[in-house]
Design a protein around this motif. Sequence first.
Motif, mmCIF file in Angstrom:
data_model
loop_
_atom_site.group_PDB
_atom_site.id
_atom_site.type_symbol
_atom_site.label_atom_id
_atom_site.label_comp_id
_atom_site.label_asym_id
_atom_site.label_seq_id
_atom_site.Cartn_x
_atom_site.Cartn_y
_atom_site.Cartn_z
ATOM 1 N N LYS A 238 28.121 13.958 79.342
ATOM 2 C CA LYS A 238 28.644 15.093 80.238
ATOM 3 C C LYS A 238 29.324 14.606 81.708
ATOM 4 O O LYS A 238 30.125 14.970 82.204
ATOM 5 C CB LYS A 238 27.274 15.818 80.648
ATOM 6 C CG LYS A 238 26.799 16.710 79.455
ATOM 7 C CD LYS A 238 25.568 17.675 79.804
ATOM 8 C CE LYS A 238 25.015 18.036 78.602
ATOM 9 N NZ LYS A 238 23.493 18.864 79.051
ATOM 10 N N ASP A 240 28.233 14.083 84.713
ATOM 11 C CA ASP A 240 28.164 14.728 86.088
ATOM 12 C C ASP A 240 26.575 15.236 86.236
ATOM 13 O O ASP A 240 26.517 16.169 87.120
ATOM 14 C CB ASP A 240 28.720 15.937 86.235
ATOM 15 C CG ASP A 240 28.833 17.085 85.285
ATOM 16 O OD1 ASP A 240 27.975 16.875 84.448
ATOM 17 O OD2 ASP A 240 29.343 18.076 85.725
ATOM 18 N N GLN A 241 25.794 14.435 85.601
ATOM 19 C CA GLN A 241 24.255 15.004 85.841
ATOM 20 C C GLN A 241 23.466 14.523 87.082
ATOM 21 O O GLN A 241 22.347 15.161 87.219
ATOM 22 C CB GLN A 241 23.583 14.415 84.342
ATOM 23 C CG GLN A 241 24.095 15.159 83.165
ATOM 24 C CD GLN A 241 24.028 16.592 82.958
ATOM 25 O OE1 GLN A 241 22.812 17.026 82.888
ATOM 26 N NE2 GLN A 241 25.321 17.411 83.460
ATOM 27 N N LYS A 243 22.841 14.111 90.872
ATOM 28 C CA LYS A 243 23.338 14.787 92.257
ATOM 29 C C LYS A 243 23.627 13.667 93.228
ATOM 30 O O LYS A 243 23.166 12.590 92.958
ATOM 31 C CB LYS A 243 22.136 15.739 92.703
ATOM 32 C CG LYS A 243 21.714 16.876 91.996
ATOM 33 C CD LYS A 243 20.462 17.687 92.492
ATOM 34 C CE LYS A 243 20.156 18.635 91.893
ATOM 35 N NZ LYS A 243 18.954 19.523 92.279
ATOM 36 N N LYS A 247 31.418 11.839 89.808
ATOM 37 C CA LYS A 247 31.556 12.162 88.340
ATOM 38 C C LYS A 247 32.149 11.076 87.506
ATOM 39 O O LYS A 247 32.927 10.388 87.931
ATOM 40 C CB LYS A 247 32.237 13.556 88.229
ATOM 41 C CG LYS A 247 31.611 14.676 89.077
ATOM 42 C CD LYS A 247 32.349 15.901 88.797
ATOM 43 C CE LYS A 247 31.733 17.059 89.358
ATOM 44 N NZ LYS A 247 32.341 18.351 89.330
#
Length: 414
Positions: A238, A240-241, A243, A247
Amino acid sequence: MDFARLWLGLLLPLVAALDFNYHHQEAMEAFLKNVAQNYTSITHLHSIGKSVKGRNLWVLVVGRFPKQHRIGIPEFKYVANMHGDETVGRELLLHLIEHLVTNDGKDTEITHLINSTRIHIMPSMNPDGFEAVKKPDCYYTKGRENYNEYDLNRNFPDAFEFNNVSRQPETEAIMKWLKTETFVLSANLHGGALVASYPFDNGVPATGTLHSRSLTPDDDVFQYLAHTYASRNPNMKKGDQCKNNMKFPNGVTNGYSWYPLLGGMQDYNYIWAQCFEITLELSCCKYPREEKLPFFWNDNKASLIEYIKQVHLDKMKDKAFMKPLRIKSLPDAWVTVPGHEPYLTKVIIEKKSQNFSALKKDILLPFQGQLDSIPVSNPSCPVVPLYRNLPSYSAATKPGLFLLSVTVLHIFFK
């Protein structure tokens, strides 16, 4: 004899199931020794050196011929816990070991892998750092470095800049290890992000740094390898997991594009040992709570296995210098040896070749007089990095003598 008890003994596994807890040095050693004792035909446990505090740097080898290299069977390695506070990889490799040995002869894919590959697994490169961490923590802790407070992933020679640091025993053990095994493919397991990162971590304008990247001549291979791992991890792909982190499209990044790094291990593997290594960041949290470990295993199990299989990609490798060469559906192959003109030969790959197989081609090269007088000591590994001719290469990469003992190069390819 109680036959019921006998049958029960035959049905029970040779090694008790590994729990999803953090295993400190004593527990890790007990597990590894138990595996080695109960699966003697496919495992070999040995230490490649010791940490600053004298802890063994254990490596468990899994393969049909675990104690020695065999022609046609490539060498693969996983290394984890280089940063002592990045712990997920350490536990994943213990579970990978358990998965491999308990599925030999039961699972076709695993059995083929063990038949055709010599798999070296080092669960902890920095046991002192791991033991120094007092409790799980998602961010930086003192245990990141080794006992002498050196970051081991900044401690290797660098091809692009002079790395004036005191070489640590853990680093020296890895460097020596790379000279004694002909590794083809590797990954080192980290934490603190969720991405598959590929070389280079450092670079110069000639490798693309003016464009915020640093690419090897084998960039297509490295991108493929990184995508192979990331695409099978449902969260990594994905991109972008985590925080407060950048990305990563499809869960992949070039190391230099992420941030430049001097003295890293993956660059050293590629440049000095001609071993293709990528860095796997497996968890947003460096040292997550134990109850999260089963989820990490589920996310990474398929990727860990699929990545090992990539060691069987179409390739050629010369035995004297260990330099991997690419074959791209071409009938001709160039063979290069330092000090000589490239040699062109035809290679016929038979259609009947199967997965997890290797063919052997011996090529006799006419060595010239300038090499005849060079003394021979240890021909197992090249001493000159690939990028020695770049304008900015450091004194640390100046070429030494090439050591030759044979005139026949064994070329392997699938």
